[in-house]
Design a protein around this motif. Structure first.
Motif, short mmCIF file in Angstrom:
data_model
loop_
_atom_site.label_atom_id
_atom_site.label_comp_id
_atom_site.label_asym_id
_atom_site.label_seq_id
_atom_site.Cartn_x
_atom_site.Cartn_y
_atom_site.Cartn_z
N LEU A 256 0.94 -1.16 0.03
CA LEU A 256 0.04 0.11 -0.14
C LEU A 256 0.81 1.39 0.08
CD1 LEU A 256 -2.82 -1.29 2.42
CD2 LEU A 256 -3.11 -0.69 -0.02
N SER A 257 2.02 1.11 0.13
CA SER A 257 2.96 2.31 -0.14
C SER A 257 3.22 2.76 -1.38
CB SER A 257 4.28 2.08 0.87
OG SER A 257 5.09 1.05 0.24
N LYS A 258 2.88 1.77 -2.42
CA LYS A 258 3.06 2.25 -3.75
C LYS A 258 1.82 2.35 -4.52
CE LYS A 258 7.62 -0.43 -3.65
NZ LYS A 258 8.17 -1.58 -4.12
N PRO A 259 2.11 3.37 -5.59
CA PRO A 259 0.87 3.26 -6.36
C PRO A 259 0.47 1.98 -7.23
CG PRO A 259 2.47 4.68 -7.15
CD PRO A 259 3.08 4.18 -5.97
N VAL A 260 -0.48 1.77 -8.00
CA VAL A 260 -0.48 0.35 -8.51
C VAL A 260 0.42 0.34 -9.63
CG1 VAL A 260 -1.93 -0.74 -10.10
CG2 VAL A 260 -3.21 0.14 -8.27
N GLY A 261 0.78 1.43 -10.43
CA GLY A 261 1.79 1.50 -11.19
C GLY A 261 3.21 1.19 -10.91
N ALA A 262 3.39 1.25 -9.69
CA ALA A 262 4.80 0.99 -9.17
C ALA A 262 4.95 -0.49 -8.30
CB ALA A 262 5.35 1.90 -8.12
N LEU A 263 3.86 -1.14 -8.65
CA LEU A 263 3.83 -2.60 -7.73
C LEU A 263 4.71 -3.47 -8.39
CD1 LEU A 263 0.18 -2.92 -6.83
CD2 LEU A 263 2.12 -2.57 -5.63
N ASN A 264 4.93 -3.39 -9.86
CA ASN A 264 5.76 -4.43 -10.66
C ASN A 264 7.07 -3.54 -10.80
OD1 ASN A 264 7.12 -5.92 -12.61
ND2 ASN A 264 5.30 -6.33 -13.61
N PRO A 265 8.11 -3.89 -10.34
CA PRO A 265 9.47 -3.39 -10.44
C PRO A 265 10.01 -3.05 -12.14
CG PRO A 265 9.54 -4.93 -8.74
CD PRO A 265 8.25 -4.99 -9.47
N GLU A 266 9.68 -4.15 -13.08
CA GLU A 266 9.93 -4.09 -14.39
C GLU A 266 9.17 -3.08 -15.02
OE1 GLU A 266 12.59 -5.91 -15.51
OE2 GLU A 266 13.11 -6.49 -13.41
N ARG A 267 7.86 -3.04 -14.73
CA ARG A 267 7.07 -2.13 -15.31
C ARG A 267 7.41 -0.67 -14.98
NH1 ARG A 267 0.33 -2.04 -14.89
NH2 ARG A 267 1.23 -1.67 -12.76
N LEU A 268 7.67 -0.82 -13.84
CA LEU A 268 7.80 0.76 -13.10
C LEU A 268 9.31 1.34 -13.86
CD1 LEU A 268 7.51 2.90 -10.98
CD2 LEU A 268 9.05 1.52 -9.41
N LYS A 269 10.24 0.82 -14.18
CA LYS A 269 11.24 1.13 -14.79
C LYS A 269 10.83 1.95 -16.03
CE LYS A 269 14.73 -2.20 -13.11
NZ LYS A 269 15.46 -3.14 -13.47
N LYS A 270 9.87 1.34 -16.90
CA LYS A 270 9.61 1.96 -18.01
C LYS A 270 8.60 3.23 -17.74
CE LYS A 270 8.92 -2.85 -20.02
NZ LYS A 270 7.98 -3.94 -20.77
N PHE A 271 7.85 3.31 -16.86
CA PHE A 271 7.17 4.21 -16.58
C PHE A 271 8.25 5.56 -16.05
CE2 PHE A 271 3.51 1.54 -15.17
CZ PHE A 271 2.68 1.97 -16.33
N GLN A 272 9.20 4.99 -15.31
CA GLN A 272 10.40 6.13 -14.92
C GLN A 272 10.90 6.51 -16.12
OE1 GLN A 272 12.50 3.78 -12.07
NE2 GLN A 272 11.24 4.74 -10.43
N GLU A 273 11.19 5.64 -17.07
CA GLU A 273 12.11 6.09 -18.17
C GLU A 273 10.93 7.19 -19.10
OE1 GLU A 273 13.81 4.29 -22.45
OE2 GLU A 273 12.93 2.87 -20.72
N ARG A 274 9.62 6.73 -19.15
CA ARG A 274 8.86 7.89 -20.07
C ARG A 274 8.84 9.04 -19.06
NH1 ARG A 274 2.56 6.17 -19.41
NH2 ARG A 274 2.99 4.98 -21.27
N TYR A 275 8.73 9.23 -17.81
CA TYR A 275 8.86 10.50 -17.22
C TYR A 275 10.23 11.25 -17.42
CZ TYR A 275 8.56 13.77 -13.50
OH TYR A 275 8.48 14.82 -12.65
N SER A 276 11.09 10.50 -17.37
CA SER A 276 12.55 11.29 -17.52
C SER A 276 12.84 11.68 -18.97
CB SER A 276 13.67 10.53 -17.06
OG SER A 276 13.61 9.21 -17.81
N THR A 277 12.31 11.18 -19.99
CA THR A 277 12.48 11.40 -21.41
C THR A 277 11.40 12.28 -22.05
OG1 THR A 277 11.47 9.30 -22.21
CG2 THR A 277 13.94 9.26 -21.73
N PHE A 278 10.40 12.37 -21.29
CA PHE A 278 9.22 13.18 -21.76
C PHE A 278 9.36 14.65 -21.88
CE2 PHE A 278 5.13 15.28 -21.80
CZ PHE A 278 4.39 14.79 -22.81
N GLU A 279 9.59 15.30 -22.95
CA GLU A 279 9.60 16.76 -22.94
C GLU A 279 8.56 17.45 -23.98
OE1 GLU A 279 11.76 18.46 -21.50
OE2 GLU A 279 13.19 16.85 -20.78
#
Length: 716
Positions: free
Chosen positions: A31-54
């Motif tokens: 419960l300390s993580k949002p649903v999108g962060a529950l899967n570490p492998e998928r989270l890396k892709k979300f973090q990459e989207r955030y860092s590269t989005f301009e």
């Protein structure tokens, strides 16, 4: 609005095991993580989207979809109206493809932890409404690519049926593990991790238009663009208003909350304390009320019953080994004055001083006394069973009749109060059930002054009173304490023998041997559903929406949801006695059942209830198809019953001749008062709880004064 629909978290992460172990932390979602962060492998892709989005206009975000939207709500609830119709409207006049609709709970969980476009949370109905998992209206939702018809939701192996799933899901939500961690999820959805740097660090940033205040619709002049933005917001969903900018406090552990330390938590720790001088207790009792400062006892001679008002203070040690203070009541004058006596001390008064006042009443024949009496939170007594077909309100001090109300054409055979004492239901031999409104003592009804009669040659217009006292009498009229009938509920074909009312559920439940159990709407008075059972000698209604039915001749307990869905069946066998009283716990999860050596009900050989209402609301329920559990119960005893499974998980056994006539719980469910046929009155409580109460009071600054005084009347 669906875009602002309440959101609940995914709680459980185990949808594969045959048994759900709520003591295993791995069975729960983090419960300390949002649903999108529950899967570490998928989270890396979300973090990459955030860092590269301009983008010069659109801020960075982790997730392009939202955890709550109109589509999410309809995804879970499309099997029920009005969501069925709304789902068709959302899809342009037809259902979505069956493969994309909610069909498998395990598959949906896999999707929200693996799919890049799926981060949805849950809706509240998943924790209380089993109908969301069943195709209750037999709608054709289409066929999947594998050729199967989309029907009810496939549940995890650990759930026997939708009712069992909801029960375990709710139990997980209220578990110690979730209580310890739920504040983290609140921080993500409503708190300081919703926005800003904390949201970025928590991987909790959604598309910008989902946040409150980021788009001002009123400033968009072009109606086409405004409509397009509104549709976009509805599609993406809306993040709730941010309620907190600091971390939410952690919930206390269950063992640290005194208000939750009920007798149902540790029943094996209960000890019995017999009140002295039973001749001064007004027992055996037909009903009792236990408040924070007094005990009302009504004897078995209802409606012409004796009434006793005793003083007591629960969870207050007397210094001599008894965890409460008690003082016998004699009459209106002495029951409200005098100091508390210490338990088990000799009495200086004679027995003649303890003659209790008796209500005036002429009883109809062959009516069970405990079924026609109840005590309000104001400590007033309501009685039925009168030969004049009335119900009467009796004062506890002097047993005088405060008020009488009539509505039935035959004597009242059963009555019940709502837990808050605001509503009364009465059943009668005239086959009707009447709903009444009960007002508190001293209730004043404001009304406009009456219009004077029109002037006529024979009737001159009377002048209006001009004195202040006269105007006051016109403007304020003391209203009847028993208001009604509010509704006359029909549908029974014979004498009504038991009833119950739940204002929070908006439901009135009643039973008769000829018509089974009927459910009526408290608001409209209309018949909602008929539950066909062969016998229903007693019905009770839990705050959790569980209807408990007792069949005396079959020795069978049955439970149903408020929609008439069977939950469980339990047969007490071997069991040679009868059930004399049933009390439901404050939280609605448990029941106490008092037993006696002989039956208190008129049992008729009705193997089947006739169906006289060929409509959808009277769909027959065959409880014989359920898996019955058989349990042995000794007589006399008090059984602790889990309302979900109807299992007896603890028994308080009494001695020979101590048949239970009445039981009563205080509001906190920490003390159980028991009346027995041998004129005994006893209290069951956990003595350790009294020590905890005293310890808490000492920590709050109590110096020992004030406990022996009862300066104000505590409402039950």
């Amino acid at each position: 609005m669906l875009v602002q629909y309440p959101v609940f978290p995914w709680i459980i992460a185990d949808y594969q095991s045959k048994v759900l172990n709520l003591d295993d932390p791995s069975a729960f979602r983090d419960l300390s993580k949002p649903v999108g962060a529950l899967n570490p492998e998928r989270l890396k892709k979300f973090q990459e989207r955030y860092s590269t989005f301009e983008d010069p206009i659109i801020p960075k975000f982790h997730y392009g979809s939202h955890y709550s939207s109109a589509g999410t709500v309809l995804y879970y609830l499309f099997r029920m109206e009005p969501f069925t119709t709304l789902s068709i409207q959302l899809q342009g006049g037809k259902f979505d493809h069956a493969d994309r609709m909610f069909s498998d709970l395990s598959g949906t969980w896999d999707s929200v932890v693996e799919d890049m476009s799926d981060v949805k949370e849950l809706v509240p109905e998943m924790f209380y409404l089993p109908e969301v998992f069943t195709n209750i209206n037999s709608i054709d939702f289409g066929t999947t690519q594998l050729g199967g018809k989309l029907d009810s939701v496939e549940l995890p192996p650990w759930a026997e049926n939708p009712v069992d799933f909801v029960h375990k899901h709710r139990k997980a939500l209220e578990s110690e593990h979730v209580s310890t961690h739920l504040h983290h999820w609140i921080d993500l959805i409503f708190g300081y991790k919703q926005r800003g740097k904390d949201a970025v660090m928590a991987n909790n940033v959604f598309f910008y238009i989902t946040y409150e205040g980021t788009v001002d619709i009123d400033k968009i002049a072009d109606p086409v663009q405004r409509r397009a933005m509104q549709d976009q917001i509805a599609y993406f969903g809306q993040t709730p208003s941010q309620l907190l900018t600091v971390p939410h406090m952690k919930r206390k552990s269950l063992r640290d909350v005194l208000q939750l330390q009920t007798i149902f938590r540790n029943p094996s720790e209960l000890k019995s304390y017999v009140l002295p001088n039973p001749e001064r207790c007004n027992v055996p009792a037909s009903t009792m009320l236990v408040s924070n400062d007094s005990i009302v006892v009504v004897d078995i001679n209802v409606p012409a019953a004796h009434v006793a008002l005793h003083q007591w203070q629960p969870n207050t040690p007397d210094g001599q080994g008894t965890p409460f203070l008690f003082h016998h009541g004699r009459n209106a004058a002495s029951s409200t004055s005098g100091a508390f006596m210490r338990m088990f001390k000799g009495s200086t008064s004679s027995g003649e001083d303890y003659e209790f006042p008796r209500a005036i009443g002429f009883a109809a024949s062959a009516i069970r006394s405990s079924a026609i009496v109840a005590v309000t939170c104001d400590k007033d007594i309501i009685t039925g069973g009168h030969a004049d077909c009335s119900v009467k309100l009796i004062s506890p001090d002097g047993a005088r009749t405060i008020e009488s109300a009539s509505g039935h054409l035959a004597p009242v055979t059963c009555l019940a109060l709502s837990p808050d004492s605001n509503y009364l239901v009465t059943g009668s031999r005239d086959t009707t059930v009447i709903l009444w409104r009960i007002h508190q003592a001293g209730f004043i009804h404001k009304k406009n002054p009456p219009e004077p009669p029109p002037a006529t040659p024979r009737t001159p217009r009377s002048p209006l009173p001009t004195s202040p006292s006269s105007m006051s009498n016109l403007l304020e009229t003391r209203k009847c304490r028993i208001e009604g009938p509010m509704h006359v509920l029909r549908g029974h074909l014979g004498e009504v023998i038991s009833c119950a009312v739940g204002p929070d559920l908006g439901l009135v439940v009643s039973s008769s041997n000829m018509s089974g159990v009927l459910l009526h709407s408290l608001r409209t008075g209309r018949l909602i559903k008929k539950i066909h059972v062969a016998e229903a000698h007693a019905v009770s209604l839990s705050s959790q929406g569980i209807i408990l039915v007792w069949s005396e001749s079959k020795k069978r307990l049955s439970s149903f949801t408020v929609n008439g869905v069977p939950i469980a069946t339990s047969v007490l066998s071997p069991f040679s006695g009868g059930v004399s009283c049933i009390e439901i716990s404050m939280d609605g999860h448990f029941a106490l059942i008092g037993t006696c050596s002989s039956s208190n009900y008129k049992c008729e050989d009705n193997t089947e209830v006739a169906d006289h209402e060929p409509n959808k609301s009277s769909r027959k329920v065959d409880i014989s198809e359920q898996t019955e559990i058989r349990q042995s119960v000794n007589v006399p005893s008090i059984c602790f019953v889990d309302l979900h499974k109807l299992k007896v998980f603890h028994t308080l056994e009494l001695g020979k001749g101590q048949d239970i006539t009445a039981i009563a719980l205080n509001k906190e469910n920490t003390n159980l008062l028991v009346s027995t046929a041998d004129k005994g009155l006893m209290v069951f409580t956990d003595p350790a709880l009294s020590l905890k109460v005293v310890d808490q009071m000492l920590r709050l600054g109590w110096e020992g004064d004030g406990l022996l005084q009862s300066s104000e009347s505590h409402r039950c």
